[in-house]
Design a protein around this motif. Structure first.
Motif, PDB file in Angstrom:
ATOM      1  N   ARG A   1       0.819  -1.211   0.000  1.00  0.00           N
ATOM      2  CA  ARG A   1       0.000   0.000   0.000  1.00  0.00           C
ATOM      3  C   ARG A   1       0.855   1.264   0.000  1.00  0.00           C
ATOM      4  O   ARG A   1       0.519   2.256  -0.664  1.00  0.00           O
ATOM      5  CB  ARG A   1      -0.939  -0.015   1.201  1.00  0.00           C
ATOM      6  N   LEU A   2       1.946   1.228   0.748  1.00  0.00           N
ATOM      7  CA  LEU A   2       2.838   2.386   0.756  1.00  0.00           C
ATOM      8  C   LEU A   2       3.441   2.620  -0.619  1.00  0.00           C
ATOM      9  O   LEU A   2       3.520   3.760  -1.091  1.00  0.00           O
ATOM     10  CB  LEU A   2       3.951   2.189   1.794  1.00  0.00           C
ATOM     11  N   VAL A   3       3.866   1.550  -1.267  1.00  0.00           N
ATOM     12  CA  VAL A   3       4.479   1.681  -2.599  1.00  0.00           C
ATOM     13  C   VAL A   3       3.455   2.201  -3.607  1.00  0.00           C
ATOM     14  O   VAL A   3       3.745   3.110  -4.408  1.00  0.00           O
ATOM     15  CB  VAL A   3       5.053   0.326  -3.051  1.00  0.00           C
ATOM     16  N   ILE A   4       2.233   1.617  -3.584  1.00  0.00           N
ATOM     17  CA  ILE A   4       1.204   2.040  -4.537  1.00  0.00           C
ATOM     18  C   ILE A   4       0.827   3.490  -4.319  1.00  0.00           C
ATOM     19  O   ILE A   4       0.721   4.276  -5.273  1.00  0.00           O
ATOM     20  CB  ILE A   4      -0.034   1.129  -4.412  1.00  0.00           C
ATOM     21  N   TYR A   5       0.649   3.875  -3.056  1.00  0.00           N
ATOM     22  CA  TYR A   5       0.268   5.265  -2.768  1.00  0.00           C
ATOM     23  C   TYR A   5       1.378   6.225  -3.175  1.00  0.00           C
ATOM     24  O   TYR A   5       1.123   7.291  -3.751  1.00  0.00           O
ATOM     25  CB  TYR A   5      -0.048   5.428  -1.284  1.00  0.00           C
ATOM     26  N   GLY A   6       2.626   5.837  -2.876  1.00  0.00           N
ATOM     27  CA  GLY A   6       3.741   6.696  -3.261  1.00  0.00           C
ATOM     28  C   GLY A   6       3.840   6.851  -4.766  1.00  0.00           C
ATOM     29  O   GLY A   6       4.178   7.927  -5.275  1.00  0.00           O
ATOM     30  N   PHE A   7       3.519   5.791  -5.504  1.00  0.00           N
ATOM     31  CA  PHE A   7       3.570   5.849  -6.958  1.00  0.00           C
ATOM     32  C   PHE A   7       2.451   6.722  -7.526  1.00  0.00           C
ATOM     33  O   PHE A   7       2.667   7.518  -8.452  1.00  0.00           O
ATOM     34  CB  PHE A   7       3.456   4.432  -7.528  1.00  0.00           C
ATOM     35  N   LEU A   8       1.238   6.597  -6.956  1.00  0.00           N
ATOM     36  CA  LEU A   8       0.103   7.353  -7.470  1.00  0.00           C
ATOM     37  C   LEU A   8       0.140   8.813  -7.040  1.00  0.00           C
ATOM     38  O   LEU A   8      -0.193   9.712  -7.823  1.00  0.00           O
ATOM     39  CB  LEU A   8      -1.211   6.714  -7.003  1.00  0.00           C
ATOM     40  N   ALA A   9       0.539   9.043  -5.803  1.00  0.00           N
ATOM     41  CA  ALA A   9       0.528  10.415  -5.280  1.00  0.00           C
ATOM     42  C   ALA A   9       1.837  11.138  -5.543  1.00  0.00           C
ATOM     43  O   ALA A   9       1.930  12.342  -5.272  1.00  0.00           O
ATOM     44  CB  ALA A   9       0.240  10.392  -3.780  1.00  0.00           C
ATOM     45  N   SER A  10       2.830  10.409  -6.038  1.00  0.00           N
ATOM     46  CA  SER A  10       4.165  10.965  -6.314  1.00  0.00           C
ATOM     47  C   SER A  10       4.909  11.373  -5.045  1.00  0.00           C
ATOM     48  O   SER A  10       6.109  11.624  -5.085  1.00  0.00           O
ATOM     49  CB  SER A  10       4.081  12.184  -7.248  1.00  0.00           C
ATOM     50  N   LYS A  11       4.204  11.460  -3.958  1.00  0.00           N
ATOM     51  CA  LYS A  11       4.859  11.825  -2.704  1.00  0.00           C
ATOM     52  C   LYS A  11       4.130  11.149  -1.555  1.00  0.00           C
ATOM     53  O   LYS A  11       2.909  11.256  -1.432  1.00  0.00           O
ATOM     54  CB  LYS A  11       4.848  13.344  -2.509  1.00  0.00           C
ATOM     55  N   LEU A  12       4.871  10.442  -0.741  1.00  0.00           N
ATOM     56  CA  LEU A  12       4.284   9.723   0.397  1.00  0.00           C
ATOM     57  C   LEU A  12       4.177  10.672   1.587  1.00  0.00           C
ATOM     58  O   LEU A  12       5.179  11.239   2.044  1.00  0.00           O
ATOM     59  CB  LEU A  12       5.150   8.513   0.766  1.00  0.00           C
ATOM     60  N   THR A  13       2.964  10.871   2.091  1.00  0.00           N
ATOM     61  CA  THR A  13       2.757  11.789   3.212  1.00  0.00           C
ATOM     62  C   THR A  13       2.879  11.051   4.535  1.00  0.00           C
ATOM     63  O   THR A  13       2.578   9.856   4.632  1.00  0.00           O
ATOM     64  CB  THR A  13       1.375  12.446   3.126  1.00  0.00           C
ATOM     65  N   TRP A  14       3.289  11.797   5.548  1.00  0.00           N
ATOM     66  CA  TRP A  14       3.403  11.214   6.876  1.00  0.00           C
ATOM     67  C   TRP A  14       2.029  10.797   7.412  1.00  0.00           C
ATOM     68  O   TRP A  14       1.913   9.808   8.118  1.00  0.00           O
ATOM     69  CB  TRP A  14       4.065  12.196   7.840  1.00  0.00           C
ATOM     70  N   LEU A  15       1.014  11.572   7.060  1.00  0.00           N
ATOM     71  CA  LEU A  15      -0.322  11.258   7.551  1.00  0.00           C
ATOM     72  C   LEU A  15      -0.777   9.890   7.027  1.00  0.00           C
ATOM     73  O   LEU A  15      -1.317   9.071   7.772  1.00  0.00           O
ATOM     74  CB  LEU A  15      -1.314  12.348   7.109  1.00  0.00           C
ATOM     75  N   TYR A  16      -0.548   9.651   5.729  1.00  0.00           N
ATOM     76  CA  TYR A  16      -0.927   8.361   5.155  1.00  0.00           C
ATOM     77  C   TYR A  16      -0.116   7.229   5.788  1.00  0.00           C
ATOM     78  O   TYR A  16      -0.659   6.159   6.087  1.00  0.00           O
ATOM     79  CB  TYR A  16      -0.706   8.380   3.639  1.00  0.00           C
ATOM     80  N   ALA A  17       1.165   7.459   5.998  1.00  0.00           N
ATOM     81  CA  ALA A  17       2.022   6.434   6.601  1.00  0.00           C
ATOM     82  C   ALA A  17       1.557   6.096   8.011  1.00  0.00           C
ATOM     83  O   ALA A  17       1.520   4.928   8.412  1.00  0.00           O
ATOM     84  CB  ALA A  17       3.470   6.896   6.610  1.00  0.00           C
ATOM     85  N   ILE A  18       1.172   7.131   8.774  1.00  0.00           N
ATOM     86  CA  ILE A  18       0.694   6.896  10.142  1.00  0.00           C
ATOM     87  C   ILE A  18      -0.617   6.113  10.122  1.00  0.00           C
ATOM     88  O   ILE A  18      -0.829   5.181  10.914  1.00  0.00           O
ATOM     89  CB  ILE A  18       0.529   8.235  10.888  1.00  0.00           C
ATOM     90  N   ASP A  19      -1.507   6.509   9.201  1.00  0.00           N
ATOM     91  CA  ASP A  19      -2.779   5.772   9.078  1.00  0.00           C
ATOM     92  C   ASP A  19      -2.542   4.303   8.757  1.00  0.00           C
ATOM     93  O   ASP A  19      -3.183   3.414   9.313  1.00  0.00           O
ATOM     94  CB  ASP A  19      -3.640   6.401   7.984  1.00  0.00           C
ATOM     95  N   GLN A  20      -1.598   4.062   7.844  1.00  0.00           N
ATOM     96  CA  GLN A  20      -1.312   2.691   7.463  1.00  0.00           C
ATOM     97  C   GLN A  20      -0.630   1.904   8.579  1.00  0.00           C
ATOM     98  O   GLN A  20      -0.868   0.711   8.746  1.00  0.00           O
ATOM     99  CB  GLN A  20      -0.459   2.657   6.200  1.00  0.00           C
TER     100      GLN A  20
END
Length: 373
Positions: free
Chosen positions: A145-164
């Motif tokens: 999920r982190l890889v897919i989100y980083g690929f789609l959003a171009s930038k991985l946010t801390w908020l998303y990482a914390i949620d995950q």
């Protein structure tokens, strides 16, 4: 903050559903239909997890993946993929945002990942599921999920990482609890199976005992004619007196092993008691039965030639054979007749087999002669 209670509530619901499913399964005969019921029940569990709307489209997610984890781990990829059909259909029917993306990420990918850890013994219940598999599956899904989100959003946010990370903790805890519950249920099943086996198995020879033999033979006799062989180890008392009971016990184990290896594949042998064995045979032809009995006598004496040379003691068996006249015959009567034929083998020199019908034929002229006299 309330949105973080959604996965907690879902996790508790899923654990409860798993408990109910295990108890229902243990009390009903699902084994024959498990290939179909497992995907159905797994899919329904996924839908229940989906009933609570997602707090964020690509952020905090529900626990629809968890039932797929267990399906892939226990049943393998085919069942895991079938388990995704219902929740995928529900996703489209409910017009879920990013349906294709979520199906791929939260249903298909977990099915593939969890099936990589599949072992057929997990399904049978003979092997416990390692807790590390639960942690590994959850971790791989988290990284995906982190890889897919980083690929789609171009930038991985801390908020998303914390949620995950939060979801990883919830998923891991729930999956570990479910895995422990499944393992405990399997241990109870294995213990029950072991107790049943001990109740129906002779502790010395590991052959079935007479208690388990009788209903099997009776059921077979209701369907067709059968034959019963009574097999007795010759000179066993003398062997015990000469070499001791421990050696006698070992001899019984060795003879039972030889007999089990050389009986016909469809036949069933059990320990009758003492040095006697009882054999259920589907053969009813007298000539073939006689040859069968003689073959068993031969393989026993052949297997113990070394003991005969070393101990100067012949190890042989005597056999009595009786065939049911019809499927309505009384099983105890057939066993009695086989026992009478065994008695004849003993008194005719041992190390031989005797058909009960041959005894009747031989005794008929004698009876007629006495009657005429």
């Amino acid at each position: 903050m309330n949105e973080y209670l959604v996965p907690l509530t879902s996790a508790c619901t899923l654990v409860t559903l798993n408990y109910i499913a295990m108890k229902v399964r243990s009390r009903m005969l699902f084994d024959s239909y498990e290939q179909f019921l497992a995907p159905l029940l797994t899919g329904l569990a996924c839908i229940i997890m989906m009933l609570e709307p997602l707090p964020e489209a690509l952020g905090l997610i529900d626990l629809r993946s968890l039932p797929i984890f267990m399906a892939g781990l226990r049943y393998g990829l085919p069942v895991a993929l079938l388990s995704t059909v219902l929740p995928s259909g529900f996703s489209f029917i409910s017009h879920e945002d990013h349906a294709w993306f979520i199906i791929a990420q939260d249903l298909l990918a977990p099915a593939l990942i969890s099936s990589l850890f599949h072992n057929k013994e997990y399904r049978s219940g003979f092997l416990d599921i390692p807790i590390r598999h639960a942690l590994q599956i959850c971790s791989y899904v988290f990284l995906l999920r982190l890889v897919i989100y980083g690929f789609l959003a171009s930038k991985l946010t801390w908020l998303y990482a914390i949620d995950q990370l939060f979801m990883l903790a919830i998923m891991s805890a729930a999956f570990i609890v479910i895995t422990v519950m499944v393992n405990d249920e399997n241990k109870s099943w294995r213990l029950q199976r072991q107790l049943e086996l001990q109740a129906n198995q002779d502790s010395l020879t590991k052959l079935p005992n007479l208690r388990s033999f009788m209903p099997i033979a009776a059921n077979a006799l209701h369907k067709r004619r059968i034959s019963i062989m009574m097999i007795d180890l010759d000179n066993f008392k003398q062997y015990n007196d000469q070499f001791g009971h421990l050696e006698g016990d070992q001899l019984l184990r060795d003879v039972s092993s030889v007999l089990r290896q050389h009986i016909d594949e469809q036949d069933y042998i059990a320990r009758y008691g003492g040095e006697e064995f009882i054999l259920l045979s589907t053969e009813t032809n007298p000539q073939r039965l006689q040859a069968y009995g003689e073959r068993l006598c031969f393989v026993v004496i052949e297997a113990f030639l070394h003991k005969r040379q070393h101990d100067l003691t012949s190890i042989t068996v005597s056999i009595g054979i009786s065939t049911a006249e019809s499927p309505e015959a009384d099983l105890k009567r057939v066993i009695f007749e086989a026992d009478q034929a065994l008695y004849e083998s003993k008194h005719s020199g041992k190390n031989r087999s005797t058909l009960y019908t041959d005894m009747q034929t031989a005794s008929a002229p004698i009876a007629n002669h006495k009657k005429n006299a």
